[in-house]
Design a protein around this motif. Sequence first.
Motif, PDB file in Angstrom:
ATOM      1  N   TRP A  32       0.828  -1.210   0.000  1.00  0.00           N
ATOM      2  CA  TRP A  32       0.000   0.000   0.000  1.00  0.00           C
ATOM      3  C   TRP A  32       0.861   1.258   0.000  1.00  0.00           C
ATOM      4  O   TRP A  32       0.430   2.306  -0.504  1.00  0.00           O
ATOM      5  N   GLN A  33       2.054   1.166   0.563  1.00  0.00           N
ATOM      6  CA  GLN A  33       2.927   2.343   0.566  1.00  0.00           C
ATOM      7  C   GLN A  33       3.312   2.725  -0.858  1.00  0.00           C
ATOM      8  O   GLN A  33       3.316   3.904  -1.225  1.00  0.00           O
ATOM      9  N   ARG A  34       3.628   1.729  -1.651  1.00  0.00           N
ATOM     10  CA  ARG A  34       3.950   1.994  -3.056  1.00  0.00           C
ATOM     11  C   ARG A  34       2.713   2.477  -3.810  1.00  0.00           C
ATOM     12  O   ARG A  34       2.771   3.404  -4.622  1.00  0.00           O
ATOM     13  N   ALA A  35       1.575   1.856  -3.528  1.00  0.00           N
ATOM     14  CA  ALA A  35       0.345   2.233  -4.218  1.00  0.00           C
ATOM     15  C   ALA A  35      -0.060   3.670  -3.909  1.00  0.00           C
ATOM     16  O   ALA A  35      -0.661   4.340  -4.750  1.00  0.00           O
ATOM     17  N   ALA A  36       0.290   4.151  -2.716  1.00  0.00           N
ATOM     18  CA  ALA A  36      -0.060   5.520  -2.359  1.00  0.00           C
ATOM     19  C   ALA A  36       0.684   6.534  -3.218  1.00  0.00           C
ATOM     20  O   ALA A  36       0.273   7.696  -3.315  1.00  0.00           O
ATOM     21  N   ARG A  37       1.801   6.096  -3.861  1.00  0.00           N
ATOM     22  CA  ARG A  37       2.598   7.004  -4.685  1.00  0.00           C
ATOM     23  C   ARG A  37       2.448   6.718  -6.183  1.00  0.00           C
ATOM     24  O   ARG A  37       2.735   7.584  -6.999  1.00  0.00           O
ATOM     25  N   ASP A  38       2.054   5.506  -6.517  1.00  0.00           N
ATOM     26  CA  ASP A  38       2.028   5.061  -7.915  1.00  0.00           C
ATOM     27  C   ASP A  38       0.563   4.873  -8.345  1.00  0.00           C
ATOM     28  O   ASP A  38      -0.099   3.918  -7.955  1.00  0.00           O
ATOM     29  N   ASP A  39       0.068   5.787  -9.179  1.00  0.00           N
ATOM     30  CA  ASP A  39      -1.334   5.754  -9.574  1.00  0.00           C
ATOM     31  C   ASP A  39      -1.696   4.483 -10.324  1.00  0.00           C
ATOM     32  O   ASP A  39      -2.757   3.885 -10.105  1.00  0.00           O
ATOM     33  N   ALA A  40      -0.806   4.036 -11.218  1.00  0.00           N
ATOM     34  CA  ALA A  40      -1.090   2.829 -12.004  1.00  0.00           C
ATOM     35  C   ALA A  40      -1.169   1.597 -11.105  1.00  0.00           C
ATOM     36  O   ALA A  40      -2.070   0.762 -11.237  1.00  0.00           O
ATOM     37  N   PHE A  41      -0.216   1.481 -10.202  1.00  0.00           N
ATOM     38  CA  PHE A  41      -0.211   0.344  -9.282  1.00  0.00           C
ATOM     39  C   PHE A  41      -1.420   0.397  -8.343  1.00  0.00           C
ATOM     40  O   PHE A  41      -2.041  -0.631  -8.038  1.00  0.00           O
ATOM     41  N   ALA A  42      -1.783   1.615  -7.914  1.00  0.00           N
ATOM     42  CA  ALA A  42      -2.953   1.768  -7.049  1.00  0.00           C
ATOM     43  C   ALA A  42      -4.218   1.329  -7.765  1.00  0.00           C
ATOM     44  O   ALA A  42      -5.112   0.722  -7.166  1.00  0.00           O
ATOM     45  N   MET A  43      -4.319   1.627  -9.055  1.00  0.00           N
ATOM     46  CA  MET A  43      -5.496   1.222  -9.819  1.00  0.00           C
ATOM     47  C   MET A  43      -5.599  -0.295  -9.914  1.00  0.00           C
ATOM     48  O   MET A  43      -6.698  -0.864  -9.843  1.00  0.00           O
ATOM     49  N   VAL A  44      -4.456  -0.968 -10.048  1.00  0.00           N
ATOM     50  CA  VAL A  44      -4.456  -2.433 -10.086  1.00  0.00           C
ATOM     51  C   VAL A  44      -5.008  -2.999  -8.776  1.00  0.00           C
ATOM     52  O   VAL A  44      -5.878  -3.878  -8.763  1.00  0.00           O
ATOM     53  N   LEU A  45      -4.512  -2.468  -7.662  1.00  0.00           N
ATOM     54  CA  LEU A  45      -4.983  -2.947  -6.354  1.00  0.00           C
ATOM     55  C   LEU A  45      -6.464  -2.619  -6.160  1.00  0.00           C
ATOM     56  O   LEU A  45      -7.209  -3.404  -5.553  1.00  0.00           O
ATOM     57  N   PHE A  46      -6.888  -1.470  -6.662  1.00  0.00           N
ATOM     58  CA  PHE A  46      -8.294  -1.085  -6.553  1.00  0.00           C
ATOM     59  C   PHE A  46      -9.186  -2.092  -7.267  1.00  0.00           C
ATOM     60  O   PHE A  46     -10.217  -2.545  -6.740  1.00  0.00           O
ATOM     61  N   GLN A  47      -8.786  -2.479  -8.489  1.00  0.00           N
ATOM     62  CA  GLN A  47      -9.573  -3.440  -9.251  1.00  0.00           C
ATOM     63  C   GLN A  47      -9.598  -4.809  -8.572  1.00  0.00           C
ATOM     64  O   GLN A  47     -10.639  -5.486  -8.523  1.00  0.00           O
ATOM     65  N   VAL A  48      -8.444  -5.219  -8.027  1.00  0.00           N
ATOM     66  CA  VAL A  48      -8.384  -6.519  -7.336  1.00  0.00           C
ATOM     67  C   VAL A  48      -9.252  -6.496  -6.082  1.00  0.00           C
ATOM     68  O   VAL A  48      -9.907  -7.488  -5.730  1.00  0.00           O
ATOM     69  N   LEU A  49      -9.270  -5.353  -5.391  1.00  0.00           N
ATOM     70  CA  LEU A  49     -10.114  -5.216  -4.209  1.00  0.00           C
ATOM     71  C   LEU A  49     -11.579  -5.425  -4.573  1.00  0.00           C
ATOM     72  O   LEU A  49     -12.304  -6.161  -3.876  1.00  0.00           O
ATOM     73  N   LEU A  50     -12.029  -4.808  -5.646  1.00  0.00           N
ATOM     74  CA  LEU A  50     -13.418  -4.983  -6.068  1.00  0.00           C
ATOM     75  C   LEU A  50     -13.701  -6.430  -6.452  1.00  0.00           C
ATOM     76  O   LEU A  50     -14.786  -6.966  -6.148  1.00  0.00           O
ATOM     77  N   GLU A  51     -12.737  -7.082  -7.114  1.00  0.00           N
ATOM     78  CA  GLU A  51     -12.913  -8.493  -7.474  1.00  0.00           C
ATOM     79  C   GLU A  51     -13.031  -9.363  -6.223  1.00  0.00           C
ATOM     80  O   GLU A  51     -13.859 -10.284  -6.166  1.00  0.00           O
ATOM     81  N   ASN A  52     -12.226  -9.071  -5.220  1.00  0.00           N
ATOM     82  CA  ASN A  52     -12.293  -9.839  -3.967  1.00  0.00           C
ATOM     83  C   ASN A  52     -13.635  -9.644  -3.272  1.00  0.00           C
ATOM     84  O   ASN A  52     -14.167 -10.576  -2.648  1.00  0.00           O
ATOM     85  N   LEU A  53     -14.173  -8.431  -3.364  1.00  0.00           N
ATOM     86  CA  LEU A  53     -15.490  -8.194  -2.777  1.00  0.00           C
ATOM     87  C   LEU A  53     -16.561  -8.989  -3.527  1.00  0.00           C
ATOM     88  O   LEU A  53     -17.508  -9.508  -2.911  1.00  0.00           O
ATOM     89  N   ASP A  54     -16.417  -9.087  -4.844  1.00  0.00           N
ATOM     90  CA  ASP A  54     -17.353  -9.908  -5.621  1.00  0.00           C
ATOM     91  C   ASP A  54     -17.284 -11.370  -5.203  1.00  0.00           C
ATOM     92  O   ASP A  54     -18.307 -12.053  -5.068  1.00  0.00           O
ATOM     93  N   ILE A  55     -16.051 -11.864  -5.018  1.00  0.00           N
ATOM     94  CA  ILE A  55     -15.868 -13.262  -4.594  1.00  0.00           C
ATOM     95  C   ILE A  55     -16.510 -13.475  -3.222  1.00  0.00           C
ATOM     96  O   ILE A  55     -17.193 -14.489  -2.987  1.00  0.00           O
ATOM     97  N   GLN A  56     -16.306 -12.521  -2.320  1.00  0.00           N
ATOM     98  CA  GLN A  56     -16.885 -12.641  -0.984  1.00  0.00           C
ATOM     99  C   GLN A  56     -18.407 -12.597  -1.046  1.00  0.00           C
ATOM    100  O   GLN A  56     -19.102 -13.332  -0.324  1.00  0.00           O
ATOM    101  N   HIS A  57     -18.926 -11.765  -1.926  1.00  0.00           N
ATOM    102  CA  HIS A  57     -20.383 -11.683  -2.089  1.00  0.00           C
ATOM    103  C   HIS A  57     -20.945 -13.019  -2.578  1.00  0.00           C
ATOM    104  O   HIS A  57     -21.989 -13.496  -2.080  1.00  0.00           O
TER     105      HIS A  57
END
Length: 802
Positions: free
Chosen positions: A44-69
């Motif tokens: 998350w420290q890297r993602a806080a500085r790197d917009d592209a990397f943060a977007m990747v984690l954002f998309q994976v987070l949403l996918e994980n929420l879908d899996i949990q749902h």
Amino acid sequence: MAQWDRLRQLPSAYRQQLHELYDRDALPMDVRHYLAPWIEKQEWQRAARDDAFAMVLFQVLLENLDIQHSRFVQEESFLLQHNIRRYKQNFQRYVDDPCALATTILWFLEKEKEILESAELAEKVQLLQVEPEAMETSSQQDLERKLAGLRNEVQCMEHTIICLEEQQDEFDFKYQTHKLEAVVDEARKNEQIRALQLLVNKLNDCRKSTLSGLNNILDRTQDIIDVLVKKELVEWQRRQQKACIGAPDNVCLDQLEKWFSCVAVCLFQVWEFLTKLEELVGKVSYENDPVKAQNPTLQKRVDTLLRDLLKSSFVVETQPSMPQGKGSLVLRTNVQFSVKARLLVKFPELNHSMKVDVSMDKEAPQIKGYRRFNVLGTKIKALNMAESTNGGMVADFRHLTLKEQKSGGGGKGVSDISLSVTEELHIIYFNTVFELKGFSVELQASTLPVVIISNSSQQQSAWASVLWFNMLSQDPKDVMFFANTPAATWPQFGEMLSWQFLSATKRGLDGTQLEMIANKLFGKKPNYDSCTVPWSKFTKENTPDTFWVWFDGILMMVKTYLEDLWRDGLIMGFVTKGKEKSLLKKKKRGTFLLRFSESVIGGITFSWVEITVTGEPDVKTVQPFTKVDLSQIPFHEIIRNFQILEAENVPENPLLYLYPDTPKNEAFGKYYTEKSGEDSPYIKYIKTKLVFVSKENTLEARSPMPSDMAQGEGLEPMNGLCGEAAEQDGDLYPLTPPLESYDPDPMMNGSVVDPEPPQDLLMYLNNPNLFDNDLLQDDQSLPDFSLQGFNCLLPQSCGSFP
């Protein structure tokens, strides 16, 4: 064990802190719980500085929420399905700024670590099984003895009042009996009168003794209150001031609360004793009754002592801070901040009955341009014990914001003094009313002065003002401090600098490092204790090259990228080039040390010693690595993979021993990735870049030769020559454009010695044809983010040309 699992196993008091932490909308506890393993593994420290990397984690987070749902659908958990779907919808607001989400999650993880650390510290203290008395100072032990004596006297007085009442009842009974009896015998009548007179005398003596005892109790109480208010509380306030700027001082209020509550309980008992005396006088009184004469004075004295004690007992336990700020006492308009007020006098019957109201700048100075602000949010709360981990009476304000008033922001005041935004100090006030057993008093607490900014670019300068004020000011309400700013002595200044590293990295500055900084500021001196640093030399708004900008750049770099190496003592850091040269020339070949750049903001470099053909030591240095480099490759991997080409184009890592004599792999081995050499995940980047090396005896500069590898214009140097000047040899390619000249930092002492001219021409090969094609080709399989010029492989030995 995973961090979340450790948190769930903590005692209830710390789990309550966890519940309070997640009593926010930014990151629901359900999401933290169900996605705990994934959340804790991400950068998350890297993602806080790197917009592209943060977007990747954002998309994976949403996918994980879908899996949990989907899992809850299969389990037919209707409520959990609904919650997860709602959380996913809420997270959609970060689609345009995924770095903000990464910053938020990082903040929650850091706060979790703080809860774990405090719980572990409490456990260690408990395991030590040290008696509290052994840890107290002699003054605190003396105060404890005085409090014990006060409690004993109050208990004795309670017994005295009971005896006095019994004595008065005896006299009253016999006097009423005497009046009802129609005694005819004069002798018997006179005998009864004499007996009644003896009882009155005895009652009078007892009343006088009781009043004298009450006076003694109030004398003792006055002495204790003076110690509490004028010494212990003042010392705590000073410790809090220093703790706000990083000092490792204890600011726990539990002991003060115990003392304040003890005195308050005793005073309220005395207050009740005086009420009882008034009641007794109402039943039986006589000429020259001492209670009638002295009770009003005693009552007034008790009221005064209670008022003084209670007014001092209302304090700000946690100073204002933003969740993602650099430190406390720097607030930004329209950004939420939290602050906690506490009443040190604890009476359970007051729980939720005292309302606390927040206000701003009640006594604002009348000076030109002084801004005014309104406090917005939930600014009225009740003092209660539920929001405190130790049962204290607190009002925890978590969602306050400041908004500048439209009128008065630039008006004229009675003074022509003009302060910059970050030198303008403001105070937040808390008001409440204490009411108990018929006694009432208005209470007010105030924060330390805060600096209010409207833009994140002002953060660094604002924090400098907070440091300076709390390092030097003894008056916590002096909002005009910067109208006539005092200088700091070197002992004060050096200690404050060390606190910055200690609070950020858990490791402060040692004497050698502080001496180098003092040398930087004042020049070489046998002793620096009498030296002073003026405010203007420390920092000045809109001036980019002040001491604080340089120092804070290093601090932020270490905190973000080098914390583990710094904490383990692997970075010498603050050492001058002259000192570096004298240290390394005494060591064997391959000995190297790590130091911070003196001219590149937020830069770190390393130098090592080589042995020339004549057997002389020769110190070489690379140009500083900055956050651009360290954000791509960890510094320990740079050190691990750094190579130069020696004779016959054989690559060799010249870094063998960390100063003074620790083998490199022993010092840095625990940080290495599992793969090394050609299998290293960083080697492909390393092969596409160059690093320039010079002999020590030169100054650092940026690379003079920007190039674009994609256009085939030559190798791109990330770290250019470590000197600003280089001789040009007719047989070598000219440097175009010329190297930048060294401009001494204006914060440095004027006695800096100009460097000697470099002895070697330090250039890189600007012709790609001289290199192997596979060395220069970009690997198409690499990720699409740029390494921003990092280079660790030199294709020829320093200072030579084939």
